[in-house]
Design a protein around this motif. Structure first.
Motif, mmCIF file in Angstrom:
data_model
loop_
_atom_site.group_PDB
_atom_site.id
_atom_site.type_symbol
_atom_site.label_atom_id
_atom_site.label_comp_id
_atom_site.label_asym_id
_atom_site.label_seq_id
_atom_site.Cartn_x
_atom_site.Cartn_y
_atom_site.Cartn_z
ATOM 1 N N ILE A 1 0.646 -1.014 0.043
ATOM 2 C CA ILE A 1 -0.003 0.085 -0.094
ATOM 3 C C ILE A 1 0.829 1.315 0.148
ATOM 4 C CG2 ILE A 1 -1.860 1.372 1.407
ATOM 5 C CD1 ILE A 1 -3.008 -1.128 2.077
ATOM 6 N N THR A 2 1.891 1.314 0.714
ATOM 7 C CA THR A 2 2.806 2.440 0.968
ATOM 8 C C THR A 2 3.371 2.724 -0.533
ATOM 9 O OG1 THR A 2 3.228 1.951 3.246
ATOM 10 C CG2 THR A 2 4.792 3.316 2.161
ATOM 11 N N ILE A 3 4.122 1.689 -1.161
ATOM 12 C CA ILE A 3 4.510 1.743 -2.454
ATOM 13 C C ILE A 3 3.662 2.170 -3.363
ATOM 14 C CG2 ILE A 3 5.835 0.482 -4.272
ATOM 15 C CD1 ILE A 3 6.802 -1.638 -2.209
ATOM 16 N N GLY A 4 2.335 1.690 -3.377
ATOM 17 C CA GLY A 4 1.204 2.279 -4.222
ATOM 18 C C GLY A 4 1.033 3.643 -4.205
ATOM 19 N N MET A 5 1.014 4.167 -2.843
ATOM 20 C CA MET A 5 0.407 5.491 -2.589
ATOM 21 C C MET A 5 1.661 6.560 -2.921
ATOM 22 S SD MET A 5 -2.522 5.521 -1.761
ATOM 23 C CE MET A 5 -2.483 7.067 -1.461
ATOM 24 N N HIS B 1 2.644 -3.783 -11.837
ATOM 25 C CA HIS B 1 2.958 -4.870 -11.087
ATOM 26 C C HIS B 1 2.131 -5.067 -9.956
ATOM 27 C CE1 HIS B 1 6.664 -5.227 -13.541
ATOM 28 N NE2 HIS B 1 6.707 -6.642 -13.055
ATOM 29 N N LEU B 2 1.538 -4.057 -9.107
ATOM 30 C CA LEU B 2 0.690 -3.851 -8.194
ATOM 31 C C LEU B 2 -0.785 -4.007 -8.460
ATOM 32 C CD1 LEU B 2 2.591 -1.233 -5.852
ATOM 33 C CD2 LEU B 2 2.324 -3.660 -5.594
ATOM 34 N N TYR B 3 -1.072 -4.083 -9.888
ATOM 35 C CA TYR B 3 -2.421 -4.251 -10.264
ATOM 36 C C TYR B 3 -3.358 -5.144 -9.603
ATOM 37 C CZ TYR B 3 -6.359 -4.475 -13.084
ATOM 38 O OH TYR B 3 -7.917 -4.958 -13.453
ATOM 39 N N PRO B 4 -2.899 -6.595 -9.583
ATOM 40 C CA PRO B 4 -3.551 -7.590 -8.581
ATOM 41 C C PRO B 4 -3.900 -7.285 -7.401
ATOM 42 C CG PRO B 4 -2.090 -8.444 -10.295
ATOM 43 C CD PRO B 4 -1.586 -7.136 -10.106
ATOM 44 N N PHE B 5 -2.754 -6.620 -6.699
ATOM 45 C CA PHE B 5 -3.086 -6.345 -5.281
ATOM 46 C C PHE B 5 -3.884 -5.054 -5.058
ATOM 47 C CE2 PHE B 5 -1.693 -3.528 -1.820
ATOM 48 C CZ PHE B 5 -1.654 -4.448 -0.662
ATOM 49 N N ALA B 6 -4.092 -4.126 -6.063
ATOM 50 C CA ALA B 6 -5.184 -3.274 -5.953
ATOM 51 C C ALA B 6 -6.454 -3.816 -6.192
ATOM 52 C CB ALA B 6 -4.844 -2.254 -7.104
ATOM 53 N N LYS B 7 -6.453 -4.737 -7.042
ATOM 54 C CA LYS B 7 -7.865 -5.317 -7.237
ATOM 55 C C LYS B 7 -8.252 -6.165 -6.024
ATOM 56 C CE LYS B 7 -9.272 -7.285 -10.726
ATOM 57 N NZ LYS B 7 -9.526 -8.161 -12.106
#
Length: 580
Positions: free
Chosen positions: A485-489, A526-532
């Motif tokens: 979450i931190t990396i994505g934000m 790369h974080l798309y599945p994590f966001a879903k």
């Protein structure tokens, strides 16, 4: 326990009204035993490894089958002929050196897109097949057929030539006429020159029935001596001697060897059987066999041998990976490190086992890689200060090499491009969360002696009869979710910050923004599945996700202002970039 079957064949009855004729079919049932080992307070039962060792001892006393099939309770046999295919390897020439036959893990109940790479296609269809060309694939804990004799801690026959009474000289393929007499004349110390009769109880315990079963299992597992190249074969017909029926003393002995005190002051779990001291006892046990010179084989039948279930929920999947990675860190800091392996372990096999212990530490570099593009966008400076010809040639060479490796990996192993991409995505997700936590937990255990307890992976789906993938959309909060979450934000805020600065700049440099924003976008892709996974089903995102996102955003903003405060001009107003 079912009644032990009679050694005499039992044929079916033929009835004219039956559609199938059973008159020539042997309908005897095999012996089926359900074993529950003794557990008492104050004894360390060593979880799965202890249960497997108890099964080895109990089955040695009751049936002593020369080969052992191991698969988890959430797997079932999907191809009954797979065992026959595995026997072809151990019964062929050179098969006496094979310790186990590993089958690939296949799963059912996984969503069609395999959002979190539960199938592990790259590992099972790529890495494990590649290891099959070396000393053999590693043991992954399930879907494996073992040679019982290899589990007892002995070396393979070609590493230490047997000089017991069965052989007239070191390399002889001839046997005496009576195979039963040959089997009885062998002793456990015949297979290990350092193992004297005084040391046998120290290694295996005080069960005389267990001691007597070891040479029998070794003899029965040999390939047929029907070719001069078979050095340690057995004559045809050696296994036709009927086994005597079980009597009450034998059953009592089987109960004795699974008592909680039997392993005290023995080498069970240290050299014999499944190895204790790691949450990944499967990898360690396979490593010990390879380190003694045994080989293994990867068997991929056309029809999947076993099918099982896998955790399709994101949090459960990360906890599963955390357990594996923590075991790898334990291996790295233990005597099972491949740096300390014997000379019997092949060089490339040693490199493969080194990778098992090292890969969680790559999470540190991966974490830095995920933050550098965002810091570049915040600061306004590109990752590389000067783009000279040497750097561009180096970058181009590395990029072409990585692309070529990916293409070859996909083409050689037959992996679908989507599966390969899912594996890459989950590698970043797990690398920045589970692998990072595993390094911390492993260091705490090694340096401070703090034991980390693990729970079994939850694999039950949610209560939704209409959707078999209902558990996929369940969001379970865990601290493992904080780093991604931190990396994505940070990367989203960095892209927005750089875009606004470029828009309101007197001299917009869009090329610099696109060049810097590409790397942040690559991390977010790369974080798309994590966001879903965080979105859940139909927008039912837990409130705690928004809370953490807001806290992280505020913290990052305040931290950046503290690190790089705006410069004040002569008029008292902040100079440089500011919103109108």
């Amino acid at each position: 326990m079912l009644k032990p079957p009679s050694p005499d064949p039992l044929y079916g009855m033929h009835d004219e009204e039956q559609l199938i004729d059973f008159s020539d079919v042997d309908i005897r049932l095999p012996m089926l035993v359900y074993m529950s080992r003794e557990k008492r307070p104050g004894y360390d039962h060593n979880k799965k490894a202890g249960a497997m060792n108890a099964l080895v001892r109990c089955s040695a006393v009751m049936s002593n089958g020369p080969f052992i099939l191991n698969f988890d309770c959430d797997h079932y046999i999907n191809n009954a002929q797979a065992i026959r295919e595995a026997m072809c390897f151990v019964m062929d020439r050179g098969g006496e050196r094979i310790a186990y036959i590993q089958f690939p893990q296949r799963f059912e109940g996984i969503d069609p897109s395999d959002r979190y790479a539960n199938n592990n296609t790259v590992f099972f269809d790529g890495n494990m097949r590649a290891l099959d060309g070396l000393q053999g694939p590693m043991y992954v804990g399930t879907g494996c057929m073992f040679r019982r004799f290899a589990l007892y801690g002995f070396d393979p026959p070609r590493t230490t030539e047997y000089t017991g009474p069965l052989f007239k000289k070191k390399k002889v393929t001839s046997f005496r006429a009576d195979p039963e007499t040959d089997t009885q004349s062998l002793k456990a110390e015949d297979f290990d020159a350092e193992l004297t009769s005084m040391l046998v109880p120290r290694r295996f315990g005080n069960s005389s029935a267990l001691m007597a079963s070891i040479p029998v299992a070794e003899f029965q597992a040999r390939p047929l001596a029907d070719h001069p190249a078979v050095l340690h074969g057995r004559p045809p017909g050696a296994l036709t001697v009927p086994r005597p029926p079980l009597d009450p003393p034998t059953v009592a002995e089987a109960v004795s060897v699974i008592s909680c005190w039997y392993e005290d002051k023995t080498e069970w779990g240290d050299r014999v059987g499944w190895i204790y001291g790691s949450v990944t006892e499967d990898v360690v046990s396979g490593y010990r066999m390879h380190n003694r010179g045994w080989r293994s084989v990867y068997c991929i039948p056309k029809r999947d041998a076993f099918l099982g279930t896998a955790p399709i929920n994101m949090t459960d999947r990360l906890h599963q990976v955390l357990r594996w990675a923590t075991g790898s860190v334990e291996i790295f800091f233990s005597r099972n490190n491949a740096f300390l392996a014997s000379r019997k372990l092949m060089f490339l096999q040693r490199v493969a086992y080194l990778n098992v212990g090292i890969y969680p530490f790559t999470s540190i570099f991966l974490l830095v890689y995920c933050f550098i593009p965002a810091l570049s966008l915040f600061s306004g400076f590109f990752i590389v200060q000067t783009l000279n010809v040497a750097f561009l040639c180096y970058l181009l060479t590395i990029t072409i090499t990585l692309i070529a490796l990916g293409v070859l990996e996909v083409k050689w192993s037959g992996i679908a491009l989507e599966d390969w991409w899912r594996n890459e995505q989950f590698w970043l997700i797990s690398g920045t969360s589970a692998h990072l936590y595993a390094v911390v937990q492993g260091l705490l255990k090694v340096m401070a002696g703090i034991e980390i307890s693990f729970t079994l992976t939850a694999k039950a789906a949610a209560d939704d009869n209409e959707d078999i993938y209902a558990d996929l959309y369940v969001v379970k909060w865990s601290s493992l979710l904080i780093p991604p979450i931190t990396i994505g934000m940070i990367n989203i805020i960095a892209i927005a910050f750089a875009f606004a600065r470029t828009v309101y700049s007197d001299n917009p440099r869009w090329g610099k923004f696109i060049g810097g924003g590409f790397f942040s976008f690559w991390v977010l892709a790369h974080l798309y599945p994590f966001a879903k996974g965080l979105m859940g089903r139909r927008g039912k995102t837990p409130t705690i996700v928004f809370v953490w996102s807001g806290l992280i955003s505020i913290t990052i903003s305040l931290l950046w202002v503290a690190i790089s405060p705006p410069e004040a001009s002569a008029g008292g107003r902040a100079a440089g970039f500011q919103f109108p």
